[in-house]
Design an enzyme around this catalytic site. Structure first.
Site, PDB file in Angstrom:
ATOM      1  CG  HIS A 134      -1.720  -1.119   1.527  1.00  0.00           C
ATOM      2  ND1 HIS A 134      -1.280  -2.254   2.000  1.00  0.00           N
ATOM      3  CD2 HIS A 134      -3.135  -1.061   1.267  1.00  0.00           C
ATOM      4  CE1 HIS A 134      -2.273  -2.944   2.244  1.00  0.00           C
ATOM      5  NE2 HIS A 134      -3.481  -2.450   1.916  1.00  0.00           N
ATOM      6  CG  ASP A 137       1.792  -0.851   3.427  1.00  0.00           C
ATOM      7  OD1 ASP A 137       0.810  -0.577   3.938  1.00  0.00           O
ATOM      8  OD2 ASP A 137       1.575  -1.734   2.559  1.00  0.00           O
TER       9      ASP A 137
HETATM   10  C1  XLS Z   1      -7.328  -6.724   4.563  1.00  0.00           C
HETATM   11  C2  XLS Z   1      -6.937  -6.950   3.263  1.00  0.00           C
HETATM   12  C3  XLS Z   1      -5.736  -6.078   2.651  1.00  0.00           C
HETATM   13  C4  XLS Z   1      -5.882  -5.963   1.468  1.00  0.00           C
HETATM   14  C5  XLS Z   1      -4.751  -5.115   0.778  1.00  0.00           C
HETATM   15  O1  XLS Z   1      -8.121  -7.586   5.059  1.00  0.00           O
HETATM   16  O2  XLS Z   1      -6.699  -8.524   2.991  1.00  0.00           O
HETATM   17  O3  XLS Z   1      -4.627  -6.567   3.260  1.00  0.00           O
HETATM   18  O4  XLS Z   1      -5.114  -7.341   0.728  1.00  0.00           O
HETATM   19  O5  XLS Z   1      -5.711  -3.772   0.920  1.00  0.00           O
END
Ligand code: XLS
Ligand code: NI
Ligand code: NI
Length: 469
Positions: A134, A137
């Site tokens: 993301h 991140d």
């Molecule tokens: C959360 C999601 C997230 C997505 C990406 O539950 O799995 O991690 O994979 O935004």
């Protein structure tokens, strides 16, 4: 003991050269240790199923060819930046426990850049070729949107450099549209047009970053795209607006030359009480309603499937049947806990089912197996990140081999084809080709005896699967 004559020799050359040599060696070792975040962990070797070394693969051999393709090309493993680098392992009752000695826990760019190096060392040592992130991140959110964009650009430059040095690739990028309080009412489904604009701007930059890094996909997981109560919610308006946001992303992709795939990741709840992208079927319905099927596929996650009261297998088949199985978030939930525990997948039945569906659809192309998973809060040491990924990779290597063997064996698929064989000719094929209607079918049923049916043989097929596991 040093052989006497060597010592004599060194003494005659003068003690100072020995001291110099030792100091030099210590400096080299120190430097090596400082530049590595995991100095005690080697590149993980393959040692075979008899090995007792926890830091070795027992089943995953990256270049072993199975059905004409190497394991690594079949599996396309990715590590998730948010879990591997950023997850502090908090829970609702306790602070983070995760030990990350390289991380000073600050929001500085220096810290962000240092993390990228640690991450690429991790990818190198685990032999994982892809990663996912993301925007927030990898780079800290700044005081303004412009500052956040700038932070992202700096880190993306660094990621690009590291990709160039190592050959690692970006599987997909995404924007975090759920952590900041501005998104409490949603992002693409917010009641506030200003928040919506902010979200769109964030997606735009995250797409730019994905293109700059040659990303093969871009994911929309609607973390806050849902509601907590219908009392304050205009569902129709929110869904229309969300569809507009996705269309804008498609338009912008064409503008910037993004040739990757867009993925929607279904999840029924958490953080909202009802998320619009609740499962594969709901996502497909949304994509069809808003004419987005040509541009989007689904990124199916095990823990989300089970939160929706489906099996992972069900969600994969729903997506694949619509030609929309794009990628997989490889994790698993806890059988007794009703939330997204994001555990590493170690269950061979699960990985076998996943690989069966992936092989049946002809393999992953632009998607991969992204470990959207974290070690338990009690497994807080850096080495636990390795154990976790090694286990997941080995579990998928076994799933791949087993699924391939089941398909090669042919009995399972043969049983299913035979089960439907009444559709291959006669009245069945006339129905499928649209040649007959109710009148013809009534005529057919009246002129035939009571239809006979055969056993579904579920137990026999379950036993057959176990022959291979
Ligand atoms: C959360 C999601 C997230 C997505 C990406 O539950 O799995 O991690 O994979 O935004
Ligand atoms: Ni996910
Ligand atoms: Ni999840």
């Amino acid at each position: 003991m040093y052989p006497r004559n060597h010592l004599d020799q060194l003494q005659t050359q003068g003690a100072s050269s020995l001291v110099l040599l030792v100091t030099l060696l210590i400096t080299i070792i120190k430097q090596k240790m400082m530049s590595e975040a995991f100095p005690d962990i080697p590149v993980i070797p393959y040692e075979g199923s008899q090995s007792k070394n926890p830091l070795a693969f027992k089943h995953y051999i990256h270049n072993e060819v199975i059905g004409g393709k190497t394991m690594k090309d079949h599996l396309r493993f990715a590590a998730a930046y948010w879990h591997t680098m950023r997850n502090e392992l908090i829970d609702p009752f306790g602070v983070g426990t995760s030990s990350k000695p390289w991380d000073d826990r600050s929001d500085s760019i220096e810290n962000a850049l240092r993390r990228t190096e640690v991450f690429f060392e991790f990818l190198h040592k685990t032999g994982i070729d892809y990663y996912c992130f993301h925007d927030r991140d990898v780079a800290p959110e700044g005081a303004t949107l412009a500052e956040s964009n700038q932070n992202l650009e700096v880190v993306v430059e660094k990621l690009k450099e590291l990709q160039g040095q190592t050959g690692k690739k970006l599987l997909w990028g995404t924007a975090c549209l759920f952590t900041h309080p501005r998104y409490m009412h949603g992002a693409g489904t917010s009641c506030s047009a200003n928040v919506y604009a902010y979200a769109a701007a964030q997606v735009k930059s995250a797409m730019d970053a994905t293109v700059a890094l040659g990303g093969e996909g871009y994911v929309f997981w609607g973390g806050r795209e849902g509601y907590t109560t219908l009392l304050n919610t205009n569902m129709k308006r929110e869904l229309d607006n969300l569809a507009k946001l996705l269309h804008m992303a498609v338009d912008y992709a064409a503008e910037i030359g993004f040739t990757g795939k867009f993925f929607i990741e279904p999840k029924p709840k958490e953080p909202t009480s009802h998320q619009y992208d609740s499962d594969a079927a709901a996502c497909l319905n949304f994509l069809r309603e808003f004419d987005l099927m040509d541009h989007f596929q689904l990124n199916i996650e095990t823990n989300h499937a089970t939160l929706a009261n489906h099996s992972m297998h069900h969600e994969l088949v729903v997506a694949a049947s619509a030609g929309a199985l794009g990628s997989v978030d490889a994790n698993t939930g806890h059988p007794q806990l009703g939330w997204d525990t994001d555990q590493f997948p170690t269950d061979i039945y699960l990985t076998t089912q996943i690989m069966l569906e992936i092989l049946r659809m002809g393999g992953l192309t632009q998607g991969g197996l992204n470990f959207d998973a974290k070690p338990r809060r009690e497994s807080f040491e850096p080495v636990d990140l390795f154990h976790a990924h090694i286990g997941g990779m080995d579990a998928f290597a076994r799933g791949l081999k087993i699924a391939h063997a089941i398909i090669e064996d042919g009995r399972l698929d043969g049983f299913v084809s035979k089960r439907y064989s009444s559709w291959d000719s006669g009245i069945g094929s006339k129905v499928e080709s649209g040649e007959v209607g109710f009148k013809e079918l009534e005529e057919y049923a009246l002129s035939n005896d009571e239809p006979s049916v055969e056993s579904g043989r579920q137990e026999m097929l379950e036993n057959l699967i176990n022959e291979f596991i």
